[in-house]
Motif scaffolding. Structure first.
Motif, PDB file in Angstrom:
ATOM      1  N   ASP A 165       0.838  -1.195   0.000  1.00 44.33           N
ATOM      2  CA  ASP A 165       0.000   0.000   0.000  1.00 44.33           C
ATOM      3  C   ASP A 165       0.874   1.247   0.000  1.00 44.33           C
ATOM      4  OD1 ASP A 165      -2.667  -1.185   0.255  1.00 44.33           O
ATOM      5  OD2 ASP A 165      -2.058  -1.781   2.261  1.00 44.33           O
ATOM      6  N   GLY A 217      -3.574  -1.527  -4.086  1.00 40.98           N
ATOM      7  CA  GLY A 217      -4.094  -1.350  -2.732  1.00 40.98           C
ATOM      8  C   GLY A 217      -4.556   0.060  -2.442  1.00 40.98           C
ATOM      9  N   GLN A 264      -5.775  -5.630  -3.602  1.00 37.72           N
ATOM     10  CA  GLN A 264      -4.881  -5.860  -2.476  1.00 37.72           C
ATOM     11  C   GLN A 264      -3.475  -6.104  -3.017  1.00 37.72           C
ATOM     12  OE1 GLN A 264      -5.648  -5.648   0.747  1.00 37.72           O
ATOM     13  NE2 GLN A 264      -7.794  -5.183   0.302  1.00 37.72           N
TER      14      GLN A 264
END
Length: 365
Positions: free
Chosen positions: A25, A58, A68
């Motif tokens: 992320d 993400g 994800q």
């Protein structure tokens, strides 16, 4: 020429298409040096009035290649290639002035784009990676993270050198340190965690270790070289998230960084110094560019020299380390450096139109 010294073209907002790697992320919750740097750069550019479209996986991105991040698949080429293909489709629909790519496979799509592509070399530029970058020399402009990195392949199509950076005000400054030392990073043989333990023991200091061991090479190294050394005076804390990392860095007597390869840039060093914590490191890669020997830490040639440096680190002024990072490695400095690279590359592409696919002139001064 250092991008931070290039004063040409300093006005006008740009639209930057920023391509991050697919693995974490943005910003990352734990480990993720490239993702952390990318997040800071995006925020810094936006604050200076530029438009940035961030492509990644993400949370925290504008255009998402994976819902994800496939962190558990690091080392598998398919997520990287799929990410590059999806990013390329996104880029087709953007009217960007410049594309800044931090991924591995993404630059393969640079040929034929109307906007020039800038690639930051986050890893080695020798061996297979050097050949990869040479093969791309007519389609991308490269940015080095350090002079040390650039010196390993001076013939590549360099557009400049821009050091990585941190948002200094997000790191707590502590001027009274505790008596233990810290090693923090990924458990890879190149990072020398076992040498840090041995040096701390020789100095009679307790050492705390924190870092990730999610990849096979990391797990094998940890089990074989690090775990047998744990015990009284050497404690493993697991992987540190952003909060724990800052707590550890700010409280430690020093960061021990016994690097075992020519790393182009060590983010953890400037993070430690931003907290006022000196760095005791071996003279490899970018270390001499980042650490001022005898002021913000100690740079030594061999592991046997580390214990005495650990002891001497307690006498250094934490404020000097903080000031050094604020002056040279704050996000604002990095953003200005990349602005100049972007304008230089855009200007070069404009001069060459309609033959804009010819190489950007190498900057070898």
């Amino acid at each position: 020429m250092d991008a931070t010294d290039d004063k040409s073209g300093s006005s006008g907002a740009l639209h930057v298409a920023m391509v991050a790697p697919p693995w974490y992320d943005i910003p990352p919750r734990g480990y993720g040096g490239i993702e952390s740097m990318t997040a800071d750069l995006v925020l810094g550019l936006t604050r200076r009035g530029h438009r940035v479209t961030l492509i990644g996986a993400g949370d925290g991105v504008d255009l998402r290649t994976y819902e994800q991040p496939p962190s558990e698949r690091i080392g598998d080429p398919i997520p990287e290639v799929a990410h590059a293909a999806k990013a390329d489709r996104f880029l087709e629909g953007l009217r960007a002035d410049v594309i800044h790519d931090h991924s591995l496979a993404g630059p393969l799509g640079a040929r034929g784009r109307s906007a020039p592509t800038v690639v930051t070399c986050h890893g080695p530029v020798t061996g297979d990676m050097g050949e990869f970058y040479r093969a791309l020399s007519t389609t991308v402009a490269l940015v080095a993270l350090s002079w040390a990195q650039r010196a390993h392949a001076p013939d590549l199509n360099w557009a400049g050198r821009v050091h990585n950076a941190v948002a200094v005000d997000t790191f707590p400054f502590v001027d009274r340190k505790e008596d233990w030392v810290l090693w923090l990073g990924r458990f890879h043989p190149d990072k020398g965690a076992h040498l840090a333990i041995e040096a701390a023991r020789a100095a009679g200091r307790r050492i705390l270790l924190a870092g990730k061991q999610s990849e096979d090479v990391e797990r094998v190294y940890f089990e074989k070289e690090v775990k047998p050394l744990l015990g009284p005076g050497a404690e493993y804390l697991g992987e540190a998230d952003a909060g724990l990392k800052r707590e550890l860095l700010s409280r430690a007597r020093c960061l021990v960084f016994p690097l075992q390869w020519e790393e182009p840039f060590g983010m953890i060093m400037i993070e430690a110094m931003a907290c006022g914590t000196p760095v005791v490191a071996l003279k490899r890669g970018s270390v001499p560019e980042l650490v001022v020997d005898g002021v913000t830490g100690f740079v030594r040639d061999e592991p046997p020299e580390l214990p005495s440096a650990i002891e001497a680190a307690g006498e250094l002024d934490p404020a000097a380390a903080r000031a050094h990072v604020a002056r040279h490695f704050d996000v604002s400095v990095m953003v200005e450096g990349y602005e100049r690279v972007y304008r230089k590359v855009i200007s070069s592409a404009e001069v060459r139109k309609p033959r804009h696919l010819l190489p950007v002139a190498a900057d070898l001064s």
